[in-house]
Design a protein around this motif. Structure first.
Motif, PDB file in Angstrom:
ATOM      1  N   VAL A 477      10.025   7.628   3.554  1.00  0.00           N
ATOM      2  CA  VAL A 477      11.061   6.596   3.531  1.00  0.00           C
ATOM      3  C   VAL A 477      11.391   6.262   2.088  1.00  0.00           C
ATOM      4  N   GLY A 478      12.669   6.428   1.713  1.00  0.00           N
ATOM      5  CA  GLY A 478      13.073   6.129   0.352  1.00  0.00           C
ATOM      6  C   GLY A 478      13.382   4.665   0.140  1.00  0.00           C
ATOM      7  N   ASN A 479      13.994   4.025   1.113  1.00  0.00           N
ATOM      8  CA  ASN A 479      14.357   2.606   0.989  1.00  0.00           C
ATOM      9  C   ASN A 479      13.248   1.731   1.559  1.00  0.00           C
ATOM     10  N   ARG A 480      12.078   1.827   0.940  1.00  0.00           N
ATOM     11  CA  ARG A 480      10.886   1.132   1.445  1.00  0.00           C
ATOM     12  C   ARG A 480      10.718  -0.259   0.864  1.00  0.00           C
ATOM     13  N   ASP A 481      11.639  -0.696   0.000  1.00  0.00           N
ATOM     14  CA  ASP A 481      11.475  -1.988  -0.657  1.00  0.00           C
ATOM     15  C   ASP A 481      12.091  -3.134   0.115  1.00  0.00           C
ATOM     16  N   THR A 482      12.403  -2.923   1.378  1.00  0.00           N
ATOM     17  CA  THR A 482      12.757  -4.013   2.281  1.00  0.00           C
ATOM     18  C   THR A 482      11.641  -4.144   3.305  1.00  0.00           C
ATOM     19  N   LEU A 483      11.605  -5.250   3.999  1.00  0.00           N
ATOM     20  CA  LEU A 483      10.535  -5.456   4.977  1.00  0.00           C
ATOM     21  C   LEU A 483      10.586  -4.396   6.073  1.00  0.00           C
ATOM     22  N   ILE A 484      11.786  -4.155   6.617  1.00  0.00           N
ATOM     23  CA  ILE A 484      11.919  -3.150   7.672  1.00  0.00           C
ATOM     24  C   ILE A 484      11.622  -1.764   7.103  1.00  0.00           C
ATOM     25  N   GLY A 485      12.060  -1.515   5.871  1.00  0.00           N
ATOM     26  CA  GLY A 485      11.762  -0.234   5.243  1.00  0.00           C
ATOM     27  C   GLY A 485      10.283  -0.035   5.017  1.00  0.00           C
ATOM     28  N   ALA A 486       9.578  -1.108   4.609  1.00  0.00           N
ATOM     29  CA  ALA A 486       8.135  -1.008   4.407  1.00  0.00           C
ATOM     30  C   ALA A 486       7.418  -0.704   5.716  1.00  0.00           C
ATOM     31  N   TRP A 487       7.869  -1.324   6.798  1.00  0.00           N
ATOM     32  CA  TRP A 487       7.268  -1.037   8.115  1.00  0.00           C
ATOM     33  C   TRP A 487       7.443   0.428   8.492  1.00  0.00           C
ATOM     34  N   GLN A 488       8.657   0.948   8.231  1.00  0.00           N
ATOM     35  CA  GLN A 488       8.897   2.350   8.573  1.00  0.00           C
ATOM     36  C   GLN A 488       8.133   3.284   7.637  1.00  0.00           C
ATOM     37  N   HIS A 489       7.956   2.856   6.404  1.00  0.00           N
ATOM     38  CA  HIS A 489       7.138   3.638   5.468  1.00  0.00           C
ATOM     39  C   HIS A 489       5.720   3.785   6.012  1.00  0.00           C
ATOM     40  N   ILE A 490       5.150   2.698   6.509  1.00  0.00           N
ATOM     41  CA  ILE A 490       3.814   2.768   7.111  1.00  0.00           C
ATOM     42  C   ILE A 490       3.834   3.699   8.312  1.00  0.00           C
ATOM     43  N   GLU A 491       4.875   3.583   9.127  1.00  0.00           N
ATOM     44  CA  GLU A 491       4.956   4.416  10.322  1.00  0.00           C
ATOM     45  C   GLU A 491       5.059   5.891   9.958  1.00  0.00           C
ATOM     46  N   TYR A 492       5.877   6.227   8.948  1.00  0.00           N
ATOM     47  CA  TYR A 492       6.047   7.623   8.563  1.00  0.00           C
ATOM     48  C   TYR A 492       4.734   8.203   8.028  1.00  0.00           C
ATOM     49  N   ASN A 557       3.148  19.014   0.845  1.00  0.00           N
ATOM     50  CA  ASN A 557       3.751  18.831  -0.479  1.00  0.00           C
ATOM     51  C   ASN A 557       5.258  19.044  -0.475  1.00  0.00           C
ATOM     52  N   ALA A 558       5.807  19.406   0.673  1.00  0.00           N
ATOM     53  CA  ALA A 558       7.261  19.558   0.784  1.00  0.00           C
ATOM     54  C   ALA A 558       7.858  18.202   1.146  1.00  0.00           C
ATOM     55  N   ARG A 559       8.038  17.377   0.135  1.00  0.00           N
ATOM     56  CA  ARG A 559       8.445  15.987   0.375  1.00  0.00           C
ATOM     57  C   ARG A 559       9.966  15.845   0.382  1.00  0.00           C
ATOM     58  N   ALA A 560      10.424  15.063   1.335  1.00  0.00           N
ATOM     59  CA  ALA A 560      11.853  14.733   1.425  1.00  0.00           C
ATOM     60  C   ALA A 560      11.968  13.231   1.592  1.00  0.00           C
ATOM     61  N   TRP A 561      12.943  12.655   0.880  1.00  0.00           N
ATOM     62  CA  TRP A 561      13.116  11.200   0.897  1.00  0.00           C
ATOM     63  C   TRP A 561      14.361  10.870   1.701  1.00  0.00           C
ATOM     64  N   THR A 562      14.145  10.127   2.780  1.00  0.00           N
ATOM     65  CA  THR A 562      15.239   9.841   3.695  1.00  0.00           C
ATOM     66  C   THR A 562      15.525   8.347   3.728  1.00  0.00           C
ATOM     67  N   GLU A 563      16.743   8.008   4.079  1.00  0.00           N
ATOM     68  CA  GLU A 563      17.117   6.597   4.202  1.00  0.00           C
ATOM     69  C   GLU A 563      16.855   6.135   5.619  1.00  0.00           C
ATOM     70  N   ALA A 564      15.854   5.275   5.777  1.00  0.00           N
ATOM     71  CA  ALA A 564      15.504   4.751   7.099  1.00  0.00           C
ATOM     72  C   ALA A 564      16.486   3.659   7.497  1.00  0.00           C
ATOM     73  N   PRO A 565      16.627   3.386   8.795  1.00  0.00           N
ATOM     74  CA  PRO A 565      17.519   2.302   9.247  1.00  0.00           C
ATOM     75  C   PRO A 565      17.194   0.991   8.541  1.00  0.00           C
ATOM     76  N   GLY A 566      18.238   0.266   8.172  1.00  0.00           N
ATOM     77  CA  GLY A 566      18.044  -0.947   7.395  1.00  0.00           C
ATOM     78  C   GLY A 566      18.083  -2.231   8.202  1.00  0.00           C
ATOM     79  N   SER A 567      18.244  -2.146   9.510  1.00  0.00           N
ATOM     80  CA  SER A 567      18.264  -3.339  10.343  1.00  0.00           C
ATOM     81  C   SER A 567      17.557  -3.035  11.647  1.00  0.00           C
ATOM     82  N   MET A 568      17.168  -4.082  12.363  1.00  0.00           N
ATOM     83  CA  MET A 568      16.473  -3.889  13.640  1.00  0.00           C
ATOM     84  C   MET A 568      17.381  -3.221  14.666  1.00  0.00           C
ATOM     85  N   SER A 569      18.662  -3.543  14.650  1.00  0.00           N
ATOM     86  CA  SER A 569      19.568  -2.918  15.618  1.00  0.00           C
ATOM     87  C   SER A 569      19.723  -1.434  15.323  1.00  0.00           C
ATOM     88  N   GLN A 570      19.806  -1.060  14.040  1.00  0.00           N
ATOM     89  CA  GLN A 570      19.888   0.354  13.675  1.00  0.00           C
ATOM     90  C   GLN A 570      18.584   1.073  14.019  1.00  0.00           C
TER      91      GLN A 570
END
Length: 723
Positions: A477-492, A557-570
């Motif tokens: 998760v690239g956009n991990r600096d939001t609360l929802i992004g941090a949650w998805q970062h943990i999940e990933y 080691n094949a890392r890819a940075w993706t934009e996770a959904p930024g809202s609960m509805s997304q």
């Protein structure tokens, strides 16, 4: 920074969440109903709201003297509120009363004794015992005995407010209506005795129930049979103080071993009969008729519904305990398996000198399906331009209505080809790219994803082993600096990449992520390319490759940075599509379970794992939280919280271990406790709606997520240095 990028939001300032849509209400109502059923079951077993505290008071300043010196029946109904009336039992008359029942052990035996002696008595029953023993209530009524209300859970009402009082009486009346179709106007407070024991704490209870139309029945003689003082002591305590004096005797038919009561009862009857006493119910003794009246209409049906729900909840609980046990075993078993197998994977792939085979240096075709990706496509292509492996990039514009194609042309990168096609869906776009690819190794990525310079090279090295047909990369998760992004970062990191290590060792990888995956052209052709049969084309093609005999591995080691959904509805929309698509893919490939060879291995190991850990366990896991809430409020809060935090601690350890393996900073785990609860409930709601959609034959369409272009080249370089 790209002109399409926006500043990232701090984790301490989460975006505002929209009001939950209507689709949330059905899943939440199921959870609320489950909790309500647990409470009903707890009430029936006298676990919920159970209170054994007894009020102690000596002041009698508010109790009328006429009540303290009067008989055992107090009438403060209607116009008698200010001048209550007491009634005594007529001379040579005895009223036998039994409290706390009915019980299956002792009430039938006591009823047998009364029937043999042709005596009718009063049974002051609790609502909890009524719902558990409906046949006994019906027998009591059928044999002409009188029933009185003794509350639902047997608390000392002097310690509770009027709301609790009304609830205790109302629920008991509902139980009586549902079980026997009657209403009782008799009430006996728990822990009460003779009328002269009333005090400033207990008297308000008597007045309050009088407002509701109840006669309150106290006693003349307390046998203390609940203390089991011996048969002779019980008989002696039941005898009248004065010859010929009428009396109301207290006995118990529940609440413990009542063998002494049962033995004493015939003796009491014989002795009092020998003295010329007759036995009557309270209504008969007062000449007022029965205190029990029949109910009809809505009251009767409400009572039946209440009893049915209570009976259902009691029957449900053993199954719920089994479900919780199964979920617990699965969760702990999965944790143990992930920890052990991830360690095996790390030791194998990080061992000095490890290689998949001869180094892969041949050029690679990178397919980028793009539909309205104008915010992200520039970052995606610039990251590919920095690749340290020879590549061609094929951007397939799938009928975008924005400036995606124009931006690709404007960038004019030499290794990029643009193909335009009418909007046909992601699988079709990927197949178009594969058909146009110049090379035999195909890398697929999303149009909102950014690669590190080494990603392509690391992703294709496993193809040094000719048995390998596809490779799953490490999506982050690239956009991990939001609360929802941090949650998805943990999940990933924890839920996806730790899983992929486990699946790699078990040789049953269920999904190659759409954000970063590689394929042999030969393998794709063998399975017919990307299919649009499901909404999870990545899971579908992965399962098809397993069935075709190809091996699939994970390249950490094949890392890819993706934009996770930024809202609960997304996030909801994405996970709804994932879960529904996964169900579709499982159903499509269900026959793999019966196949032989590599396909059968996946069918008998991979499919059950996906079913258990991606469908059934998340659907049932919120029951753990419901059980915790129930335990905190109604059972033992300390033990319940201890058990819940123990599970959370185990999850925390697994999360820390996964972050350590991925060389990630662990400070994001401070959000883990809330993340675990939110994700359990979210996945439950998503899966329930997916099941409903599947069972009703509904069709779920692709839903395009709104992108912001937050994930840029600075993310990959910064995180690569940190790693």
């Amino acid at each position: 920074m790209s002109r399409h990028q926006r500043p990232r939001q701090s984790v301490l300032r989460p975006r505002r969440l929209a009001a939950p849509p209507l689709r949330f209400f059905l899943p939440l109502s199921v959870l609320v109903t489950l909790l309500a059923l647990m409470v009903l079951r707890g009430m029936a077993n006298n676990e919920v709201f159970h209170d054994e505290k007894v009020a102690v008071s000596v002041d009698k300043t508010t109790v009328p003297k006429s009540v303290l010196e009067g008989g055992p029946v107090v009438d403060s109904r209607g116009d008698k509120q200010d001048a209550p009336v007491s009634y005594t039992v007529p001379d040579k008359t005895v009223v036998l009363t039994f409290d706390d029942g009915p019980s299956t052990d002792w009430t039938p035996k006591i009823l047998d004794v009364l029937a043999k002696e042709h005596i009718q008595a009063d049974f002051f029953v609790t609502g909890s015992m009524t719902t558990r023993n409906p046949a006994l209530i019906r027998r009591i009524v059928a044999e002409g005995h009188e029933i009185g209300v003794h509350t639902y859970t047997h608390p000392d009402l002097a310690l509770h407010n009027n709301m609790r009082l009304g609830w205790e009486l109302g629920e008991t009346q509902l139980a009586l209506a549902g079980v026997a179709g009657i209403h009782s106007s008799l009430f006996r407070p728990p822990y009460s005795s003779t009328a002269d024991a009333l005090d400033d704490w207990s008297w308000p209870v008597t007045k309050e129930v009088g407002k509701d139309g109840y006669l309150v029945a106290f006693i003349d003689k307390d046998t203390d049979d609940w203390k089991r003082p011996g048969v002779n002591a019980i008989v002696k305590a039941a005898m009248p103080d004065l010859a010929g004096q009428g009396e109301m005797i207290l006995l118990h038919d529940a609440g413990g071993n009542r063998a002494q009561t049962l033995a004493a009862l015939p003796i009491i009857i014989d002795k009092l009969k020998a003295e010329g006493y007759t036995f009557k119910t309270i209504g008969q003794a007062l000449g007022a008729g029965s205190a029990n009246t029949k109910v009809t209409g809505s009251t009767l049906w409400a009572g039946k519904a209440f009893v049915w729900a209570t009976t259902f909840s009691v029957g449900l609980m053993p199954w719920l305990v089994v479900v919780l046990a199964v979920v617990g075993v699965l969760v702990f078993g999965r944790f143990a398996l992930m920890l052990v197998l991830s360690l095996i994977h790390v030791r194998r792939t990080r061992k000095p000198g490890f290689s998949w085979g001869a180094p892969v240096t041949e050029p690679v075709s990178v397919i980028v399906p793009a539909y309205n990706e104008q915010e992200c496509i520039a970052n995606t292509l610039l990251s590919l331009a920095a690749s340290d492996h020879p590549i061609e990039v094929i951007v397939v514009d799938d009928g975008s209505s924005d400036d995606t194609a124009a931006l690709v042309e404007e960038m004019d990168l030499p290794m990029v080809r643009l193909i335009r096609q009418p909007n046909s869906g992601k699988p079709a776009a990927l197949n178009t790219g594969v058909a146009a690819a110049s090379y035999d190794l195909i890398v697929m990525m999303d149009g909102d994803t950014v690669f590190e310079p080494a990603t392509v090279r690391e992703l294709v090295q496993p193809f040094g082993d000719p048995r390998i047909g596809a490779v799953a990369g490490n999506a982050k998760v690239g956009n991990r600096d939001t609360l929802i992004g941090a949650w998805q970062h943990i999940e990933y990191v924890m839920g996806f990449n730790l899983d992929r290590r486990m699946y790699d060792v078990l040789d049953c990888m269920p999904t190659i992520p759409g954000a970063v995956g590689a394929f042999r052209r030969e393998a794709l052709h063998q399975v017919g390319g990307m299919s649009d049969d499901t909404l999870a084309e990545d899971t579908d093609v992965t399962m098809a490759l397993h069935r075709a005999g190809w091996k699939i591995v994970y390249a950490e080691n094949a890392r890819a940075w993706t934009e996770a959904p930024g809202s609960m509805s997304q996030l909801w929309s994405q996970r709804y599509r994932w879960s529904y698509g996964t169900m579709q893919a499982m159903w499509k490939h269900r026959h793999a379970f019966f196949e032989r060879g590599p396909g059968g291995r996946f069918g008998r190991i991979g499919l059950p794992f996906v079913a258990l850990f991606m469908v059934f366990t998340p659907l049932l896991a919120p029951a753990i939280d419901i059980a915790m809430v129930y335990g905190v409020f109604f059972v033992d809060p300390y033990k319940s919280l201890l058990a819940w935090f123990a599970v959370l601690a185990l999850q925390g350890f697994c999360a820390w271990w996964s972050f350590r393996l991925d060389r990630e900073k662990a400070w994001y785990l401070i959000t883990l406790p809330v993340q675990q609860v939110v994700y359990r409930v979210l996945m439950y709601m998503v899966l329930l709606q997916s099941w409903i959609t599947a069972l009703t034959g509904g069709r779920l369409r692709w839903q395009k997520l709104r992108r912001t272009g937050e994930v840029g080249l600075d993310v990959t370089t910064t995180e690569a240095v940190q790693s």
